[in-house]
Design an enzyme around this catalytic site. Sequence first.
Site, short mmCIF file in Angstrom:
data_model
loop_
_atom_site.label_atom_id
_atom_site.label_comp_id
_atom_site.label_asym_id
_atom_site.label_seq_id
_atom_site.Cartn_x
_atom_site.Cartn_y
_atom_site.Cartn_z
N GLY A 7 0.90 -0.96 -0.15
CA GLY A 7 0.05 -0.04 0.09
C GLY A 7 0.83 1.17 -0.11
O GLY A 7 1.12 1.95 1.11
N LYS A 183 -7.61 6.27 18.93
CA LYS A 183 -7.42 7.03 17.64
C LYS A 183 -8.72 6.74 16.71
O LYS A 183 -9.03 7.49 16.16
CB LYS A 183 -6.24 6.24 16.67
CG LYS A 183 -5.86 7.20 15.46
CD LYS A 183 -4.70 7.39 14.88
CE LYS A 183 -4.42 8.29 13.92
NZ LYS A 183 -3.89 7.80 12.65
P1 NAD Z 1 -4.16 5.48 0.21
O1 NAD Z 1 -5.25 5.36 -0.54
O2 NAD Z 1 -3.46 6.80 -0.27
O3 NAD Z 1 -3.09 4.48 -0.07
C1 NAD Z 1 -3.45 2.93 -0.17
C2 NAD Z 1 -2.64 2.41 -1.24
O4 NAD Z 1 -2.77 1.02 -1.33
C3 NAD Z 1 -3.29 3.00 -2.56
O5 NAD Z 1 -2.25 3.50 -3.42
C4 NAD Z 1 -3.69 1.59 -3.35
O6 NAD Z 1 -3.66 1.67 -4.45
C5 NAD Z 1 -3.12 0.61 -2.81
N1 NAD Z 1 -3.78 -0.69 -2.39
C6 NAD Z 1 -4.75 -1.01 -1.77
N2 NAD Z 1 -5.09 -2.26 -1.92
C7 NAD Z 1 -4.27 -2.79 -2.94
C8 NAD Z 1 -4.16 -3.89 -3.53
N3 NAD Z 1 -4.82 -5.25 -3.20
N4 NAD Z 1 -3.12 -4.17 -4.41
C9 NAD Z 1 -2.14 -2.99 -4.62
N5 NAD Z 1 -2.40 -2.02 -4.14
C10 NAD Z 1 -3.31 -1.88 -3.22
O7 NAD Z 1 -4.27 5.55 1.91
P2 NAD Z 1 -3.20 6.35 2.74
O8 NAD Z 1 -3.82 7.79 3.09
O9 NAD Z 1 -1.89 6.18 2.38
O10 NAD Z 1 -4.06 5.41 4.00
C11 NAD Z 1 -3.64 4.51 4.22
C12 NAD Z 1 -4.05 3.95 5.78
O11 NAD Z 1 -3.38 4.75 6.57
C13 NAD Z 1 -5.72 4.04 6.12
O12 NAD Z 1 -5.90 3.38 6.99
C14 NAD Z 1 -5.42 5.40 6.63
O13 NAD Z 1 -6.91 5.73 7.58
C15 NAD Z 1 -4.03 5.55 7.40
N6 NAD Z 1 -3.75 6.84 7.90
C16 NAD Z 1 -3.45 7.54 6.76
C17 NAD Z 1 -2.84 8.92 7.03
C18 NAD Z 1 -2.46 9.92 5.95
O14 NAD Z 1 -2.34 11.21 6.55
N7 NAD Z 1 -2.64 9.58 4.75
C19 NAD Z 1 -2.57 9.26 8.46
C20 NAD Z 1 -2.84 8.40 9.44
C21 NAD Z 1 -3.29 7.12 8.92
#
Ligand code: NAD
Length: 307
Positions: A7, A183
Amino acid sequence: MKIAIAGFGALGSRVGIKLQKAGHEVTGIDGWPAHIAAINTKGLKVVNDAGESKRYFMPVVTPKEIHGTFDLIILLTKTPQLNQMLTDIAHIITPQTKLLVLSNGLGNIEVIQKHVDREQIYAGVTLWTSSLAAPGEIHVTGTGSIRLQAIGGGDAEDIITALNQGELNAELSRDVMTDIWRKAGINAVLNPLSVLLDASIAEFGTAGNQMELSLGILNEIKAVGEAVGIRVDVQDIMDTLAELLKPEVAGAHYPSMYQDIQGAKRTEIDFLNGYFAKLGAQHQISMPINSLITQLIHAKEDIVRVK
Ligand code: NAD
């Protein structure tokens, strides 16, 4: 350490760069073709608060293309995507692989347990943030931290050391489930209400009844926490929310659920308010506010798809 980030989206790529800078061998795993192509050809563009940008190169491949073994796989998909990701990368997971999940929401550990032994699972919460501005481009602000614990009772020291070599400010949690619930409580307020009220975090803070709305959600979560043996300190969460809602802290930031709805993507609601509501139903605890919020967000997910 040989590390894969499963991810490699907004947060996964920010974490990946920091670990690579510290000398770890990092590979990103993602399934978004435009994002992978952009990183592999031009490097990942990282834009900071001041508008300065830098490009970083590292291998990013699809689950089908990934091969070999890794000491550590950091799971950073959105929570509803976690099970599919684990299925897709099953061929690189051995009994020695450690899996650290930093995704938000509840239920991640149950999902991972379907794929590996409990002794291989590490779970954490992170205050690092990042947003995807375009394929191959993330915008990062401020700093963050990570609290984690070995779910099977083992030692998390080597993972904490590796993360801290990447200046990720990691520390051991003595009770990660309480941290995860805390959280999730914060997210169960800010995420759905930003969507339903069409408000940034700072704008939500200007609502005269924001405390009443927050307490309605959190008091239900506290009740279900008591039923399953997890202490939810509502006052502590309210104090944190009061800090986060300050305009100078929140800026123009919109929570990730708001961004998911804008992008017509499935949200993490079933792993926040929806998870609490389901748990409440199992324990005969009335959860009307969290249940209604879950239904409203699902309705919104459907509506934006047909618009
Ligand atoms: P995002 O959607 O930007 O990233 C997830 C990535 O996973 C995507 O690029 C997607 O293409 C990839 N993906 C998902 N399933 C896949 C699969 N089966 N095969 C290949 N690729 C796959 O999400 P994010 O914002 O990075 O968040 C990720 C997690 O972290 C979430 O649970 C979010 O709540 C948590 N989080 C995010 C932040 C933030 O600021 N972005 C902060 C704290 C926590």
